[in-house]
Design an enzyme around this catalytic site. Sequence first.
Site, short mmCIF file in Angstrom:
data_model
loop_
_atom_site.label_atom_id
_atom_site.label_comp_id
_atom_site.label_asym_id
_atom_site.label_seq_id
_atom_site.Cartn_x
_atom_site.Cartn_y
_atom_site.Cartn_z
N LYS A 125 -31.22 29.71 2.37
CA LYS A 125 -31.03 28.36 2.91
C LYS A 125 -29.63 27.84 2.59
O LYS A 125 -29.03 27.16 3.42
CB LYS A 125 -32.08 27.39 2.35
CG LYS A 125 -33.45 27.52 3.00
CD LYS A 125 -34.29 26.28 2.73
CE LYS A 125 -35.64 26.37 3.42
NZ LYS A 125 -36.51 25.22 3.11
N LYS B 94 -40.64 27.81 11.10
CA LYS B 94 -40.19 26.55 11.69
C LYS B 94 -38.70 26.57 11.98
O LYS B 94 -38.22 25.88 12.85
CB LYS B 94 -40.43 25.41 10.71
CG LYS B 94 -41.87 25.05 10.43
CD LYS B 94 -41.86 24.11 9.24
CE LYS B 94 -43.23 23.78 8.74
NZ LYS B 94 -43.17 23.22 7.38
N LYS C 197 -39.61 36.72 10.18
CA LYS C 197 -40.82 35.93 9.94
C LYS C 197 -40.96 34.82 10.98
O LYS C 197 -39.95 34.22 11.37
CB LYS C 197 -40.66 35.30 8.53
CG LYS C 197 -41.87 34.66 7.95
CD LYS C 197 -41.50 34.04 6.60
CE LYS C 197 -40.52 32.91 6.77
NZ LYS C 197 -40.52 31.93 5.68
P1 AMP Z 1 -43.34 25.92 4.96
O1 AMP Z 1 -43.30 25.91 6.45
O2 AMP Z 1 -42.18 26.66 4.38
O3 AMP Z 1 -43.58 24.57 4.34
O4 AMP Z 1 -44.59 26.82 4.59
C1 AMP Z 1 -45.90 26.30 4.43
C2 AMP Z 1 -46.85 27.41 4.10
O5 AMP Z 1 -46.99 28.32 5.20
C3 AMP Z 1 -46.42 28.26 2.90
O6 AMP Z 1 -47.55 28.58 2.13
C4 AMP Z 1 -45.84 29.48 3.54
O7 AMP Z 1 -45.90 30.60 2.70
C5 AMP Z 1 -46.74 29.65 4.76
N1 AMP Z 1 -46.04 30.37 5.84
C6 AMP Z 1 -44.90 29.98 6.47
N2 AMP Z 1 -44.54 30.87 7.41
C7 AMP Z 1 -45.47 31.88 7.38
C8 AMP Z 1 -45.64 33.11 8.11
N3 AMP Z 1 -44.80 33.49 9.05
N4 AMP Z 1 -46.72 33.87 7.81
C9 AMP Z 1 -47.59 33.49 6.86
N5 AMP Z 1 -47.49 32.36 6.13
C10 AMP Z 1 -46.43 31.55 6.38
#
Ligand code: AMP
Length: 337
Positions: A118, A204, A201
Amino acid sequence: MATTNVPVTRVLSGIQPTGQLTLGNYVGAMKNFVKLQHEAECYFCIVDMHALTVPQDPKALYNATLDLARIYVAAGIDPNVATIFVQSHVPAHAELGWLMECSSYIGELGRMTQFKDKSAKQEVVTTGLMTYPCLMAADILIYQASHVPVGEDQRQHLELTRDIATRLNHRFGDFVTVPEPYIPSKAEGGRIMALTDPTKKMSKTLEDPNGNIYLMDPPKVIMNKIKRAVTDLGREVVYDEENKPGVSNLMVLLSLCTGQTLDEISAKYDGYGQFKKDVAEAIISVLEPIQQKVEELRAPGVIEEILAKGADKAEAVANRNLAVFRERFGLVPRRRA
Ligand code: AMP
Ligand code: TRP
């Protein structure tokens, strides 16, 4: 899924209210929130203070915070069973965050891959982006959580949380629960890949929106994105992460949306056409009811009321536990005049 035999007694997790939620967030994290609420005492927060580690438009952050709360409820987290709240509504998180900053080392924070990724993308790097895992540790330790359901990308932050907890137990005598990760394997949805590039991956912050399925995508859009998803050479539908990453990723989604095993799916198809159609339909059948429920939850005051109750419940526990940390660190308790 859970890596050890430690009983699941208390669960905490959070998601950042930034951008639009993806199917990766749903299957990697939120689906397990829904499941765990019936097995343990659960706290699920919308981590708005974490979102501030990179620049946010205030109005967008405000709306995304309420929308994420609606999505939690629409996805099946029952506010009468689990505690749903906004991180910044419970100031004890920030307060314990400071104690965590004073219990972690710049070296270990600088080694976090998410920080390195980041910070490379930002014009300016805030201090908060670096100390972010300290606030995450505070979120977890302030509830003495036994387990933390997250996707694979959060494993390193969780390891750091465990290191800090262990350090505090050595320094001040055993008093902190060292939390266990609750992370699905890749085949169970712990790492959903981008549809347009299965080496990346689903996220968002992915540049190409066609790589993501957003939870709020209309059925037509989902159908088109899946049709255009990268598949691999050949026509066999087999699970092979290395040689068939695109097909494997779609198989995981189909399996999680329908309950079929990967073997059952593999036996069912002999080409990509019908397979992709079924993947899209399965995703739509999971997301459509969630989308409808989100709209219902837009009725004025509904989500605000849920969050008000959630903050009260969370705050009572957090304040009680914070007092223990303060005492161990040697801070004099405040006496009211
Ligand atoms: P964030 O969008 O970074 O706040 O992630 C929120 C939750 O979603 C966290 O537990 C991440 O590990 C999970 N997560 C985000 N992207 C993925 C993905 N591509 N596959 C599985 N889990 C994800
Ligand atoms: N760091 C997590 C993410 O980006 C969000 C988060 C903040 C979190 N605090 C947490 C996850 C506590 C689990 C527990 O996805």
